[in-house]
Design a protein around this motif. Structure first.
Motif, PDB file in Angstrom:
ATOM      1  N   VAL A 763     -24.073 -69.148 -10.130  1.00 42.92           N
ATOM      2  CA  VAL A 763     -23.497 -67.800 -10.336  1.00 42.92           C
ATOM      3  C   VAL A 763     -22.268 -67.960 -11.222  1.00 42.92           C
ATOM      4  N   VAL A 764     -22.263 -67.222 -12.355  1.00 43.51           N
ATOM      5  CA  VAL A 764     -21.174 -67.331 -13.338  1.00 43.51           C
ATOM      6  C   VAL A 764     -20.307 -66.076 -13.243  1.00 43.51           C
ATOM      7  N   VAL A 765     -18.990 -66.303 -13.136  1.00 44.07           N
ATOM      8  CA  VAL A 765     -18.019 -65.208 -13.101  1.00 44.07           C
ATOM      9  C   VAL A 765     -17.235 -65.240 -14.403  1.00 44.07           C
ATOM     10  N   GLU A 766     -17.397 -64.211 -15.222  1.00 43.23           N
ATOM     11  CA  GLU A 766     -16.643 -64.106 -16.473  1.00 43.23           C
ATOM     12  C   GLU A 766     -15.525 -63.077 -16.294  1.00 43.23           C
ATOM     13  N   ILE A 767     -14.271 -63.472 -16.600  1.00 41.62           N
ATOM     14  CA  ILE A 767     -13.079 -62.628 -16.387  1.00 41.62           C
ATOM     15  C   ILE A 767     -12.484 -62.307 -17.745  1.00 41.62           C
ATOM     16  N   THR A 768     -12.206 -61.008 -17.949  1.00 41.87           N
ATOM     17  CA  THR A 768     -11.595 -60.571 -19.213  1.00 41.87           C
ATOM     18  C   THR A 768     -10.488 -59.553 -18.925  1.00 41.87           C
ATOM     19  N   SER A 769      -9.557 -59.432 -19.883  1.00 47.47           N
ATOM     20  CA  SER A 769      -8.492 -58.410 -19.802  1.00 47.47           C
ATOM     21  C   SER A 769      -8.024 -58.082 -21.199  1.00 47.47           C
ATOM     22  N   GLU A 770      -7.274 -56.985 -21.328  1.00 47.98           N
ATOM     23  CA  GLU A 770      -6.814 -56.552 -22.636  1.00 47.98           C
ATOM     24  C   GLU A 770      -5.769 -57.490 -23.194  1.00 47.98           C
ATOM     25  N   ARG A 771      -5.045 -58.214 -22.326  1.00 48.92           N
ATOM     26  CA  ARG A 771      -4.068 -59.183 -22.795  1.00 48.92           C
ATOM     27  C   ARG A 771      -4.097 -60.382 -21.853  1.00 48.92           C
ATOM     28  N   PRO A 772      -3.690 -61.504 -22.348  1.00 49.51           N
ATOM     29  CA  PRO A 772      -3.767 -62.720 -21.520  1.00 49.51           C
ATOM     30  C   PRO A 772      -2.869 -62.617 -20.294  1.00 49.51           C
ATOM     31  N   VAL A 773      -3.454 -62.940 -19.145  1.00 45.19           N
ATOM     32  CA  VAL A 773      -2.699 -62.987 -17.899  1.00 45.19           C
ATOM     33  C   VAL A 773      -3.221 -64.159 -17.087  1.00 45.19           C
ATOM     34  N   ARG A 774      -2.564 -64.396 -15.975  1.00 46.27           N
ATOM     35  CA  ARG A 774      -2.991 -65.442 -15.063  1.00 46.27           C
ATOM     36  C   ARG A 774      -3.020 -64.869 -13.651  1.00 46.27           C
ATOM     37  N   ARG A 776      -3.119 -65.121  -9.626  1.00 47.42           N
ATOM     38  CA  ARG A 776      -2.634 -66.052  -8.606  1.00 47.42           C
ATOM     39  C   ARG A 776      -3.785 -66.603  -7.773  1.00 47.42           C
ATOM     40  N   ARG A 777      -4.759 -65.715  -7.439  1.00 46.94           N
ATOM     41  CA  ARG A 777      -5.885 -66.154  -6.619  1.00 46.94           C
ATOM     42  C   ARG A 777      -7.070 -65.261  -6.923  1.00 46.94           C
ATOM     43  N   LEU A 778      -8.258 -65.850  -6.983  1.00 50.68           N
ATOM     44  CA  LEU A 778      -9.511 -65.114  -7.196  1.00 50.68           C
ATOM     45  C   LEU A 778     -10.516 -65.649  -6.189  1.00 50.68           C
ATOM     46  N   ALA A 779     -11.143 -64.729  -5.435  1.00 44.97           N
ATOM     47  CA  ALA A 779     -12.101 -65.124  -4.403  1.00 44.97           C
ATOM     48  C   ALA A 779     -13.438 -64.450  -4.661  1.00 44.97           C
ATOM     49  N   LEU A 780     -14.570 -65.195  -4.442  1.00 46.49           N
ATOM     50  CA  LEU A 780     -15.926 -64.664  -4.562  1.00 46.49           C
ATOM     51  C   LEU A 780     -16.482 -64.598  -3.140  1.00 46.49           C
ATOM     52  N   TRP A 801     -10.401 -69.554  -6.396  1.00 46.63           N
ATOM     53  CA  TRP A 801      -9.701 -70.289  -7.439  1.00 46.63           C
ATOM     54  C   TRP A 801      -8.248 -69.776  -7.465  1.00 46.63           C
ATOM     55  N   THR A 802      -7.329 -70.647  -7.790  1.00 42.92           N
ATOM     56  CA  THR A 802      -5.909 -70.274  -7.904  1.00 42.92           C
ATOM     57  C   THR A 802      -5.432 -70.527  -9.325  1.00 42.92           C
ATOM     58  N   ASP A 803      -4.388 -69.768  -9.705  1.00 42.58           N
ATOM     59  CA  ASP A 803      -3.803 -69.855 -11.052  1.00 42.58           C
ATOM     60  C   ASP A 803      -4.901 -69.805 -12.113  1.00 42.58           C
ATOM     61  N   ARG A 824     -19.163 -60.041  -4.546  1.00 44.35           N
ATOM     62  CA  ARG A 824     -18.039 -59.261  -5.085  1.00 44.35           C
ATOM     63  C   ARG A 824     -16.774 -60.142  -5.145  1.00 44.35           C
ATOM     64  N   CYS A 825     -15.942 -59.905  -6.183  1.00 40.93           N
ATOM     65  CA  CYS A 825     -14.695 -60.677  -6.369  1.00 40.93           C
ATOM     66  C   CYS A 825     -13.482 -59.870  -5.910  1.00 40.93           C
ATOM     67  N   PHE A 826     -12.497 -60.617  -5.428  1.00 38.00           N
ATOM     68  CA  PHE A 826     -11.201 -60.021  -5.026  1.00 38.00           C
ATOM     69  C   PHE A 826     -10.098 -60.888  -5.602  1.00 38.00           C
ATOM     70  N   ALA A 827      -9.027 -60.227  -6.153  1.00 36.52           N
ATOM     71  CA  ALA A 827      -7.929 -60.959  -6.806  1.00 36.52           C
ATOM     72  C   ALA A 827      -6.611 -60.546  -6.204  1.00 36.52           C
ATOM     73  N   GLU A 828      -5.634 -61.449  -6.336  1.00 36.94           N
ATOM     74  CA  GLU A 828      -4.260 -61.190  -5.897  1.00 36.94           C
ATOM     75  C   GLU A 828      -3.316 -61.602  -7.011  1.00 36.94           C
ATOM     76  N   GLY A 829      -2.363 -60.689  -7.362  1.00 39.78           N
ATOM     77  CA  GLY A 829      -1.287 -61.024  -8.285  1.00 39.78           C
ATOM     78  C   GLY A 829      -1.733 -61.158  -9.707  1.00 39.78           C
ATOM     79  N   ALA A 830      -0.856 -60.736 -10.625  1.00 35.43           N
ATOM     80  CA  ALA A 830      -1.103 -60.899 -12.049  1.00 35.43           C
ATOM     81  C   ALA A 830       0.190 -61.273 -12.718  1.00 35.43           C
ATOM     82  N   LEU A 831       0.194 -62.356 -13.526  1.00 30.72           N
ATOM     83  CA  LEU A 831       1.377 -62.797 -14.256  1.00 30.72           C
ATOM     84  C   LEU A 831       1.017 -62.931 -15.727  1.00 30.72           C
ATOM     85  N   PRO A 832       1.971 -62.746 -16.618  1.00 28.30           N
ATOM     86  CA  PRO A 832       1.667 -62.959 -18.046  1.00 28.30           C
ATOM     87  C   PRO A 832       1.279 -64.397 -18.299  1.00 28.30           C
TER      88      PRO A 832
END
Length: 878
Positions: A763-774, A776-780, A801-803, A824-832
């Motif tokens: 299973v491949v998870v592709e993540i995109t956004s309008e500007r680069p960010v990082r 903190r945590r992503l869970a599947l 996954w973290t960072d 389904r994916c769940f995320a926490e925190g967004a940093l530049p």
């Protein structure tokens, strides 16, 4: 106005004698004074009244009253002495006080009349007279008070002392056997409420008594014979055997009421018994209870009555003379007891008088005579002897100047008996009378020797005068004011009228004086100087100088003004504002409140006293940036810089007491921000500010919309301020705002796909956004069934996954799970994007922001994750 002695005796002395020998409390009536009288008229009226007293004292009935009034006059003599000198103020004050005391006497008499009358509202003339004498009011005044309170003054009705029928006891037993509460119920039947027995015996609506008795006979004759008819025959025989059946009905009711009175019930209870059980009318019930209550074995008469009258009047000696004139046969019963009493009292009083005459200590003699007069108030010679016993003199009299006056103090007289009054004299003229051990002369002669003396007085007897050492009163200059300026000191004062001039010195050096002031320019800023301002008086050997008034001042440079200041709410203290300003190089900054704009221009330097007179102090506490102030209600806040006695006017702001909104909260829903708060009291509108924009919101609009809605990009952080505002004289003013910060949300999209052969599918998870960010945590998360997971804990965690750098590509082995299921994916925190652990505030448009990843997660940083799901077909498997 001519003095009318007959009218005075009729309207003043006679009522006072009737009131038990108590002088009128109202001094205007006692001395026949009127409001329009001059000082000369007052003195003449008092003189004529006292002459009337001396003539009236020759009559035995007024002697005791006049003695008491003459004794009281000693207390009021200083008032008439002041009136003789043209000063009516003390007398008028005493007249007002006496008028108030007279009113209190009447109030006390009214209260006692109410208590004595009780629920019956009846009093005997004798009891009324006793209350009047005890309260010191006349008989006429007591009668007026009783009438005003609906109290009936009357003698108790005469009641039968014995039964008019010899067989009344048998008739009473028969009534009890028939179960009847009284004879009236037997005669008139069960319906005999309102029975009247004082006068004619009647019942409203019933036939006369004779007809009612005949009807009762016919009624009982028609009944079958039996034990009850035997009892009825006994009662009927009693009615027929009495010449007047009314007397028997009356006696029966009175006898039953007497029995109840012996139980000592309250009047309310007796009234209920008389009107309910005895069927009496209300008026007859009150009169009968009053008469029964007043029964006490009769009123004494003859020698016993006269002796009792003399004893009650305090004329014990006269009572003994009266007893000596009676025949032995008349001294029986109560009269004999009274004679024994008065003779014993006279013997004891004479023994005390003899002891007083032999005493060496005047206090011992005074105590013995006082005790003798308490036993026998009319003991011959005792009152005159008591009046001649002077106390010991006052001791250690001192006179000292205090300001423009003189304070006189002394040690009290050692006398331990009686009321000692101190008369204070200046150069032989009386100043005042007091019971204290201090007095003050507010207007002494100036620049001449003055001698003060104190005379201790008990009643009319005075001790030798105690004299203080002579002094000379020389007042200091008055209203001394010194003002320190920039390199100069000004001084002003008021010169005493008797002084020849005023001299000033600075640290021992003379200062040139101009009229009633000086200007000393020979001073240095920052140095403290002591000035002495003294008055010079002419003396036999040249000028005499007073010690002088000392003032220490420090001249300073002109204080610099505060050009402007800002106000901010103190979040830790509601109602407190933080005033921020640039601290001046010298002086102390204060905030004052004015009702209008300041009368001085900014930068003007004014005397500190003028500033204080035109403004109100504002409570303040120094802070690091300025001051925490509590201005309270609407006012103009003025910043002033104070140095010494000068104040420099700074900037000002109009402050309106607009309460800051509380409970402010904000919540994003897409590009709409919902703002809520507790509307502040008495505030018509608020101003909402966000992202460089502002909006006015009224209370009606706020309530109609259920809050405030703002539009802002979801990704931008916001600072939202809500400030109370109002129009004041056409100008919009804002109060301290409340604020809240909202972090921006970073939209992040992801997609789910499956790659590779069936035996090694991932299973491949592709993540995109309008500007680069990082992230903190992503869970599947995987969840079996038809319902998708709602959180990272709602299912089975496949991987996390973290960072995580965005954009990015992540993979995980495909699960071996029976279909259907959800991914389904769940995320926490967004940093530049950037070096790990660093935060770039500029990317979010928040100037000067510094924080950590934890700040972002808590919503206080510049970014939060807005994770956007792919289509359902990409998340649901099977």
């Amino acid at each position: 106005m001519a003095f009318d002695e007959e009218r005075y005796v009729r309207e003043v002395l006679e009522p006072a004698r009737e009131a038990g020998g108590v002088p009128p409390a109202d001094l205007a009536a006692r001395y026949q004074l009127a409001e329009s009288m001059t000082a000369r008229d007052v003195v003449d009226a008092a003189k004529q009244v006292r002459q009337c007293w001396r003539r009236a004292r020759g009559m035995l009935k007024y002697r005791r009253l006049i003695d008491r009034m003459e004794s009281d006059h000693a207390r009021f003599a200083p008032l008439f002495a002041a009136a003789a000198e043209g000063d009516l103020a003390p007398l008028r004050a005493a007249l007002r006080d006496s008028h108030a005391r007279a009113g209190r006497r009447l109030d006390d008499a009214a209260r006692r009349l109410d208590d004595a009358a009780g629920p019956l509202r009846m009093l005997s003339p004798a009891l009324l007279s006793t209350i009047a004498k005890s309260c010191g009011v006349s008989q006429e005044e007591a009668l007026r008070l009783a009438a005003a309170r609906s109290v009936e003054v009357r003698e108790p009705d005469p009641l039968p002392r014995s039964a008019p029928y010899a067989g009344y006891g048998k008739a009473r037993e028969a009534l009890d056997a028939l179960g009847l509460p009284h004879l009236g119920r037997f005669v008139f039947g069960d319906d005999c409420a309102g029975l009247e027995v004082l006068g004619e015996v009647t019942v409203p609506g019933a036939p006369p008594l004779a007809d009612a008795v005949a009807a009762a006979e016919a009624r009982w004759a028609a009944r079958p014979r039996g034990p009850w008819t035997v009892s009825a025959d006994t009662v009927l025989a009693a009615l027929r055997g009495t010449s007047d059946p009314a007397t028997l009905v009356r006696y029966d009711v009175v006898a039953r009421l007497r029995e109840r009175v012996r139980e000592h019930p309250y009047d309310d209870t007796l009234l209920r018994h008389a009107t309910g059980e005895l069927d009496l009318a209300q008026g007859d019930a009150r009169r009968l209870i009053f008469a029964v209550r007043g029964e006490g074995g009769g009123v004494p008469s003859g020698p016993a009555a006269r002796l009792r009258e003399l004893v009650d009047a305090g004329e014990i000696h006269a009572a003994v003379d009266f007893a000596d004139a009676l025949a032995p046969s008349e001294l029986t019963g109560e009269a004999a007891e009274l004679v024994t009493e008065v003779r014993a009292r006279l013997t004891g009083a004479v023994r005390l008088r003899d002891r007083a005459m032999a005493a060496i200590d005047p206090d011992d003699a005074w105590i013995a005579l006082r005790d003798a007069l308490q036993r026998v108030p009319d003991l011959p010679g005792a009152a005159d002897m008591l009046a001649r016993l002077a106390p010991y003199p006052a001791r250690a009299v001192r006179a000292e100047t205090q300001g423009d006056g003189v304070a006189i103090t002394w040690q009290p007289s050692p006398s331990r008996a009686g009321r000692v009054v101190y008369d204070v004299f200046r150069n032989g003229a009386q100043l005042s009378s007091t019971e204290r051990t201090a007095a003050r002369d507010d207007h002494p002669p100036v620049n001449v020797p003055v001698s003060y003396s104190v005379v201790a007085r008990r009643e009319e007897a005075s001790a030798p005068a105690s004299i203080a050492a002579p002094i000379v009163v020389r007042p200091e200059p008055g209203e001394v004011r010194l003002t320190a300026g920039d390199g100069v000191v000004w001084g002003r004062w008021t010169r005493p009228a008797e002084a020849s001039r005023v001299v000033v010195s600075r640290d021992g050096l003379p200062v040139q004086v101009i009229d009633t002031g000086f200007r000393d320019a020979g001073v240095v800023n920052g140095t403290a100087y002591t000035y002495v301002i003294a008055a010079a008086y002419p003396g036999p050997e040249g000028e005499v100088f007073t010690p002088g008034v000392r003032h220490t001042v420090t001249p300073r440079g002109l204080p610099k003004p505060i050009a402007g200041f800002t106000l901010h709410p103190d979040p830790s203290s509601p109602g407190t504002l933080l005033a921020w300003y640039d601290e001046p190089p010298s002086g102390v900054v204060e905030f004052v409140a004015l009702d209008t704009a300041p009368p001085w221009p900014a930068g003007a330097t004014v005397p500190l006293a003028d500033l204080r007179a035109a403004s109100r102090a504002v409570p303040s506490i120094p802070t690091r940036e300025g001051q925490a102030i509590r201005p309270g209600s609407q006012c103009v806040l003025l910043a002033v810089t104070i140095a010494g006695d000068l104040a420099t006017v700074g900037g000002h702001l109009e402050h309106v007491n607009l309460a800051t909104p509380t409970g402010l909260s904000a919540q994003r829903r897409g590009t709409t921000v919902y703002v809520g708060f507790d509307w502040p009291p008495d505030v018509p509108e608020v101003e909402v500010r966000w992202a460089g924009r502002d909006m006015l919101v009224s209370s009606a609009a706020y309530r109609a919309q259920g809050g405030v809605r703002l539009e802002a990009p979801e990704s931008e952080p916001l600072l939202i301020e809500v400030a109370p505002t109002a129009l004041v004289r056409g100008e919009r003013l804002c109060g301290p705002p409340a604020w809240v910060r909202l972090a921006g949300k970073v939209p992040v999209r992801y997609d789910l796909s499956r790659e590779g052969p069936a035996w090694r599918r991932t299973v491949v998870v592709e993540i995109t956004s309008e500007r680069p960010v990082r992230l903190r945590r992503l869970a599947l998360v995987l969840k079996p069934g038809h319902v998708q997971p709602r959180s990272a804990d709602d299912g089975v965690l496949l991987d996390q996954w973290t960072d995580v750098e965005v954009p990015g590509r992540l993979s995980v082995p495909a699960p071996r799970q029976e279909k259907p299921y959800w991914l389904r994916c769940f995320a926490e925190g967004a940093l530049p994007a950037g070096p790990r652990g660093a935060v770039s505030a500029g990317d979010y448009g928040v100037e000067g922001f510094e924080g950590t990843m934890e700040d972002d997660v808590a919503g206080e940083g510049p970014g939060e994750v807005a994770l956007i799901d792919p289509p359902v077909r990409r998340m649901k498997v099977g």
